[in-house]
Design an enzyme around this catalytic site. Sequence first.
Site, PDB file in Angstrom:
ATOM      1  N   HIS A  39       9.402  14.994  77.392  1.00 18.27           N
ATOM      2  CA  HIS A  39       8.220  15.553  76.887  1.00 18.27           C
ATOM      3  C   HIS A  39       7.705  16.550  78.271  1.00 18.27           C
ATOM      4  CE1 HIS A  39       7.671  14.638  72.675  1.00 18.27           C
ATOM      5  NE2 HIS A  39       8.374  13.529  73.237  1.00 18.27           N
ATOM      6  N   ASP A  41       9.736  19.475  79.280  1.00 20.12           N
ATOM      7  CA  ASP A  41      10.336  20.879  79.092  1.00 20.12           C
ATOM      8  C   ASP A  41       9.298  21.875  78.701  1.00 20.12           C
ATOM      9  OD1 ASP A  41      10.331  19.700  76.571  1.00 20.12           O
ATOM     10  OD2 ASP A  41      12.380  20.491  76.070  1.00 20.12           O
ATOM     11  N   SER A  72      28.765  22.849  54.974  1.00 21.86           N
ATOM     12  CA  SER A  72      28.905  21.641  55.699  1.00 21.86           C
ATOM     13  C   SER A  72      29.605  20.568  54.897  1.00 21.86           C
ATOM     14  CB  SER A  72      27.437  21.395  56.142  1.00 21.86           C
ATOM     15  OG  SER A  72      27.720  20.382  56.710  1.00 21.86           O
ATOM     16  N   ALA A 127      18.610  11.613  64.842  1.00 22.60           N
ATOM     17  CA  ALA A 127      18.547  10.491  65.913  1.00 22.60           C
ATOM     18  C   ALA A 127      18.325  10.892  67.287  1.00 22.60           C
ATOM     19  CB  ALA A 127      20.117  10.053  66.022  1.00 22.60           C
ATOM     20  N   SER A 130      19.854  15.763  69.392  1.00 21.41           N
ATOM     21  CA  SER A 130      19.764  17.468  69.153  1.00 21.41           C
ATOM     22  C   SER A 130      21.199  18.113  68.271  1.00 21.41           C
ATOM     23  CB  SER A 130      19.993  17.906  70.656  1.00 21.41           C
ATOM     24  OG  SER A 130      18.711  17.942  71.185  1.00 21.41           O
ATOM     25  N   SER A 131      21.160  17.384  67.256  1.00 22.42           N
ATOM     26  CA  SER A 131      21.961  18.079  66.235  1.00 22.42           C
ATOM     27  C   SER A 131      21.700  19.495  65.891  1.00 22.42           C
ATOM     28  CB  SER A 131      22.302  17.268  64.893  1.00 22.42           C
ATOM     29  OG  SER A 131      20.869  16.876  64.361  1.00 22.42           O
ATOM     30  N   ASP A 176      17.142  21.203  74.995  1.00 18.42           N
ATOM     31  CA  ASP A 176      18.090  20.843  74.243  1.00 18.42           C
ATOM     32  C   ASP A 176      19.110  21.838  73.931  1.00 18.42           C
ATOM     33  OD1 ASP A 176      16.479  18.959  73.436  1.00 18.42           O
ATOM     34  OD2 ASP A 176      16.009  19.243  71.662  1.00 18.42           O
TER      35      ASP A 176
END
Length: 393
Positions: A39, A41, A72, A127, A130-131, A176
Amino acid sequence: MPGLDTLRQTFAKVFGYGDSGEELRFFFAPGRVNLIGEHTDFTGGYVLPLALTYGTWAVVHPRRDRTFRLASTSFAGKVEIDADKVVYRQADGWANYPKGVFREFNRFKVRLSGYDILYDGNIPKAAGLSSSASIEMVTATALNQVESLDYSLIELTKLAQRAENQFVGVNCGIMDQFASGMGQAGNAVLLKCDTMEYRYVPLSLGDYQLIITNSNKQRSLTESNYNLRRRECEEGVNIVRNQLAGFVNLGNVSLAQWQVAKKYVTVPEVKKRLDHVIHENERTLASTLALEAGNIQDFGQYMIESHESLRDLFEVTGPELDALFEEARRVEGCLGTRMTGAGFGGCTVSLVHTEAVSDFKAQVTRGYKGKTGLNPTFYHCNSGDGARELKGR
């Protein structure tokens, strides 16, 4: 990692192609784990992430009708988009991340020809690894290559960040996308988020390794307090700016300057948020020096202090992440542990002696399940390279 032949076969099945020959191209962008600097960035501070070997693959086939068809392996159905009519639709779910990238290219007057794209990934969903940035970066990298554009990787990271900020609606900082695009195997990367200055930091951990623990407490940033925390920081910045000569952003405020300015921040919650950010920047710089010197004991202690600050001052941990933190600290051979990512669920990252990994998993599982009723999932954290095209079959 799926083989390219497997991806080729899956693509043909999903989109109804026969042998698509050499027209298929393959791309990959990793997820990331942030070692410390949480927290910070979006306030121009320091972060220390690394790119993972987990990530998102994209299989791309050209079209000529300016239509995108997206599929997907993780979700049923396909999403079809006119290249000239890219709009956010909640029903499109995950596909809004690549759609945001399409819109950014449209804004730069790039006339996209249309593509069928199949996405496949192995990052745990929601999770905190950074998907979303991985999807954005693999899309941006693919379009940059197949359209024969000449955007640099850093330019693509900025483009992908804007897609998430302005199209998806999550006010994330640059970390990210930067880690996903610029990662380098064997290294973390120290990034100053306002200037984009960075340097690679070798990960020489000796007999220790990094273990990611997924709390399996799912969260969505658009439904969490992430944007609220950002607004609280912005409120504090507006106050501090008037008290410090030459103020640029919180990432440039020293501890001594903060001692002068903090008395003017009268809202307790806002003061706590800034207190975390400014101390976290100092911890991130100290952690970098510790890693470069091979002093992993100090690095582990900074990880612990970071989690405690995120719990007590920034208030983004929650009972699940705190339970993982507490159980990990009880394990002999664990030098450090902390939540990683935005919080409100997601993962911790821990520094664990190689010979203690089995005990770590068993003890944390037992204690965590006893407290929360949830079973954690563990991942060995290996650093990888950033977004790229994959060659060969």
